[in-house]
Structures are given as structure tokens and as C-alpha cells.
Design an enzyme around this catalytic site. Structure first.
Site, short mmCIF file in Angstrom:
data_model
loop_
_atom_site.label_atom_id
_atom_site.label_comp_id
_atom_site.label_asym_id
_atom_site.label_seq_id
_atom_site.Cartn_x
_atom_site.Cartn_y
_atom_site.Cartn_z
N LYS A 219 -104.72 158.22 14.61
CA LYS A 219 -105.50 159.41 14.26
C LYS A 219 -105.99 160.03 15.58
CE LYS A 219 -107.52 161.75 10.96
NZ LYS A 219 -106.80 162.87 10.42
N ASP A 259 -103.11 160.27 8.29
CA ASP A 259 -103.21 160.89 6.95
C ASP A 259 -101.84 161.41 6.49
OD1 ASP A 259 -104.03 162.42 9.23
OD2 ASP A 259 -104.37 164.13 7.94
#
Ligand code: ATP
Length: 397
Positions: A219, A259
Site C-alpha cells: 500500500k 486494495d
């Protein structure tokens, strides 16, 4: 008693009669662990005709240890895993009070088991929420010792939280905490060394198993220095240590934001093979992928330090107290973990017999109730009947 050792080249040396320490585990542990041992013993006997045999050595942890020794995790247990290198365990209860947050985490940290390996594949016959589960074949390398799991955090409103806030405000000029008075704080350590050893292990595994890609999942778009560092150090390491393999096309590496990765695994699972990721991402990813192929009852796992050789394979589900003692629990998580263990030891012939037996039975609809109830031709078996069927099948191969 014969010990597994590791030589100076980092190669495991496995005698023909290695001692394998095991923790039976709490709750359903008393049902799944003996089932796993019966199946492993049958497979080893069938594959090697008595030339190889596992000497099981029970060591205590969890409730069984607490009842007999007044200690949740006796030193002898840790010493046994240190000495014998390779072991396996059932699920353990989290102790109430007593300073240990989790026995699993304590074992991983003490033995510095920096890789949590979770292979995820689908077995024909097992019900799946996705349309094409046959496209799922992934191997998660989850970093096991760092990240937010280091347990460095302070509760909101405490002296420590206030002190921490004063430090970042006054010494580090941080003025972006929205509600400082009522904020809890946590620290996320991610190191170059920790990231590199995990990514190195993932790349070696991909090469050894002829797997098509390694994906670094992170991330880094938001956490630029921790998650972003993981990605940057990963590419640095790969260019330095795997230059030839990259050039020859034997190793293909890419990366993906966490994600998007979770979406992609549902939309195009065939694009992913080996996944290297940080601790918290790895936790989410492991559960999602397990759910895609049949749930926690059949998800195997191993915690490994490829430098020292230490490895502890385990049932990935909890103690399942609601079904303990009912002879209904699915023993496949620990069975497939034992399978990983046999592969790690180089006893792949025995490992293959186990996987073949499971494949055969799932395809015919034979499974414990948790899986059989969702299979179109499902036949629910008790834990002991399922185990017996697998043992008999292996014996007759
Ligand atoms: P713990 O507190 O040790 O984590 P838990 O019951 O809260 O235990 P899990 O053991 O992960 O958490 O179980 C979640 C649910 O899944 C429970 O209803 C349990 O019965 C079921 N379950 C877990 N493992 C299995 C298994 N191997 N076979 C069948 N059902 C399982």
C-alpha cells in the site's frame, strides 16, 4: 532420536527417521492432530516401505500445558522446536492474563519464523463462491515478524499516548493528528532487512517450484516509506540477486496495490501465483483467498525461517470450541499443513499421496459436514470416518 539439521549451504539434512515435535492443540486439536498423524504415517509407509519413518514427539502448549505445568508455553516446548528444527501444531487458545498476547505469535517471534507461507488452491468438488475456482493457485508469503503486528501501540487517553503525541508534535513537527486528546497511537516498523529476506524467500520458492510470477503486494501509494519501502527494497534485491533469472525470463516480478489486488484476485485469479506481502496485508489476503476455495477448514500454513531451517506448520483455524469433541471437525487444514511439511523435508512422494487421496474423495463428494453440506453430491462424514477413508485409500495405492 534423529534430528533434522541444516548444512552450511542452507540445505536441510533430513535423516530417515526424524523426530518431529508436535503440539496437539486445544479445542478440536485432540481430533485433528491424531487424524493428521494417521494419514501422514500411512503415506510415509506407502511411499518409502518402512525406509523412512517419522518419530512423533509430543510437546505441550496451551491448555494441556497449563493444566500439567502451570505454564502456557513451557521452555521445553520452545527448546524442542529449536533443537529439532521442524514441527507441527494444532490450534491454541489465547491465554487469559499472564502477559502472553498469543501463543502463536510468541512461537513465531521466539523462533524468528519470518515467513508465513499459505498456499491456496482449489480441490475439484469443493463448493466455492467464485465462478472459476480452478483458476486459483496462489502461494502467499506473508511477512511474520514486523509491521503493525510488532505490538507497539498505546491506548487513547493514557500517559504514554500523551507522551508519544507530545514527542511527534514538538520534536517531529507533526500537526496532522485530527483529535490528539482522544487518539490511540500505533507504530508500524518495516525494515529493509525484514522485507528483503521475505522477498528473497518468495523468489527462491517461485524458482524452485517453477511458478510463473512473484507479485509484491503493498500500500505504498499511501504509506510511502513503510509499504513503499517494502516495494522499493524488493525490486532492489531482485535486480541484484536474481539478475540472471530475470534476464532468462525464469523469474517475472510485478507489484500491485493491496486494495486493487483484493479485487483482482476475484476478477482474474489466474494472473497471480507467488505473492510477497507485509504482515497485515497478508492477514487479509490469506482469509479472502481461503474463502475463495472452501474456507478455513482446508487452508494450510507454515511458519518458516529459511536461514536457520526452523519451521512450524499449523492448522490455520482456531480451536473451534463450539464443535470440539463432536467428531465433526474438518481435519484438512492440519493435514494439508503436514503435506507442506513433507514437501519442505523433501518427502514429496508421501506428500503427493496425501493430496491425491484428498482430491479423489472431494471429487466424489466425501468430506466432513462443513464442506459436504455445500457440495452438490456431498456425503457428510465424521472426522474419524473421513480420516479412515483417506488412510485406506493411501494404503491401497
Ligand atoms: P478461537 O477462539 O480459537 O479462534 P473460534 O471458534 O473463535 O476459535 P475458529 O476456530 O476459527 O474461531 O472458528 C470459527 C468458526 O468456524 C466456528 O464456528 C468453528 O466451528 C468453525 N470452524 C473452524 N475450524 C473448523 C474446522 N476445521 N472444521 C469445521 N469447522 C470449523
Amino acid at each position: 532420536m534423529s534430528k533434522i539439521t541444516i548444512n552450511e549451504l542452507g540445505k536441510l539434512q533430513v535423516p530417515s527417521n526424524p523426530t518431529i515435535p508436535f503440539i496437539e492443540g486445544d479445542g478440536v486439536g485432540g481430533e485433528i492432530t491424531p487424524a493428521m498423524q494417521q494419514i501422514v504415517n500411512a503415506a510415509v509407509q506407502k511411499a518409502y516401505h518402512g525406509e523412512k519413518v517419522i518419530q512423533w514427539k509430543e510437546v505441550l502448549a496451551g491448555e494441556k500445558a497449563y493444566k500439567t505445568t502451570d505454564n502456557w508455553l513451557p521452555n521445553e516446548t520452545i527448546s524442542a522446536f529449536e533443537d529439532y528444527l521442524v514441527g507441527i501444531k494444532g490450534p491454541l487458545t489465547t491465554p487469559i492474563g499472564g502477559g502472553i498476547r498469543s501463543l502463536n505469535v510468541a512461537l513465531r517471534q521466539t523462533l524468528d519464523l519470518y515467513v508465513c507461507l499459505r498456499p491456496v488452491r482449489w480441490f475439484q468438488g469443493v463448493s466455492s463462491p467464485i465462478k472459476e475456482p480452478q483458476k486459483v493457485d496462489m502461494h502467499i508469503f506473508r511477512e511474520n515478524t514486523e509491521d503493525i503486528y510488532a505490538g507497539i501501540e498505546w491506548e487513547a487517553g493514557t500517559k504514554e499516548a500523551n507522551k508519544f503525541y507530545s514527542f511527534i508534535k514538538e520534536e517531529m513537527n507533526v500537526d496532522s493528528v485530527r483529535f490528539p486528546e482522544s487518539s490511540a497511537f500505533g507504530v508500524k516498523p518495516v525494515s529493509k532487512e525484514g522485507s528483503k529476506r521475505l522477498i528473497r524467500a518468495a523468489c527462491k520458492y517461485a524458482l524452485e517450484h517453477n511458478l510463473p510470477t512473484v507479485t509484491l503486494v503493498h500500500k505504498g501509494n499511501i504509506m510511502k516509506f513503510t509499504e513503499g519501502g517494502f516495494k522499493k527494497w524488493g525490486y532492489e534485491l531482485i535486480e541484484k540477486e536474481f539478475a540472471q533469472e530475470l534476464k532468462d525470463g525464469k523469474l517475472v516480478v510485478n507489484d500491485c496495490i493491496a486494495d486493487a489486488f483484493l479485487q483482482n484476485t476475484l476478477l482474474k485469479p489466474q494472473d497471480y501465483s507467488v505473492i510477497a506481502t507485509l504482515n497485515l496485508n497478508g492477514d487479509y489476503i490469506s482469509d479472502q483467498l481461503a474463502a475463495m476455495v472452501g474456507g478455513i477448514g482446508i487452508a494450510p500454513g507454515g511458519n518458516i525461517n529459511y536461514n536457520t531451517g526452523h519451521a512450524l506448520f499449523e492448522a490455520t483455524h482456531g480451536t473451534a470450541p463450539d464443535i470440539a469433541g463432536e467428531n465433526t471437525v474438518n481435519p484438512c487444514s492440519i493435514i494439508l499443513s503436514a503435506n507442506l511439511m513433507l514437501d519442505y523435508m523433501g518427502w514429496s512422494k508421501a506428500a503427493k499421496l496425501i493430496v491425491d487421496a484428498l482430491e479423489y474423495h472431494f471429487k466424489k463428494g466425501y468430506a466432513t459436514h462443513d464442506l459436504a453440506r455445500f457440495m452438490p453430491n456431498g456425503k457428510s462424514l465424521s472426522t474419524s470416518d473421513f480420516t479412515e477413508k483417506i488412510v485406506q485409500y493411501i494404503k491401497t495405492r
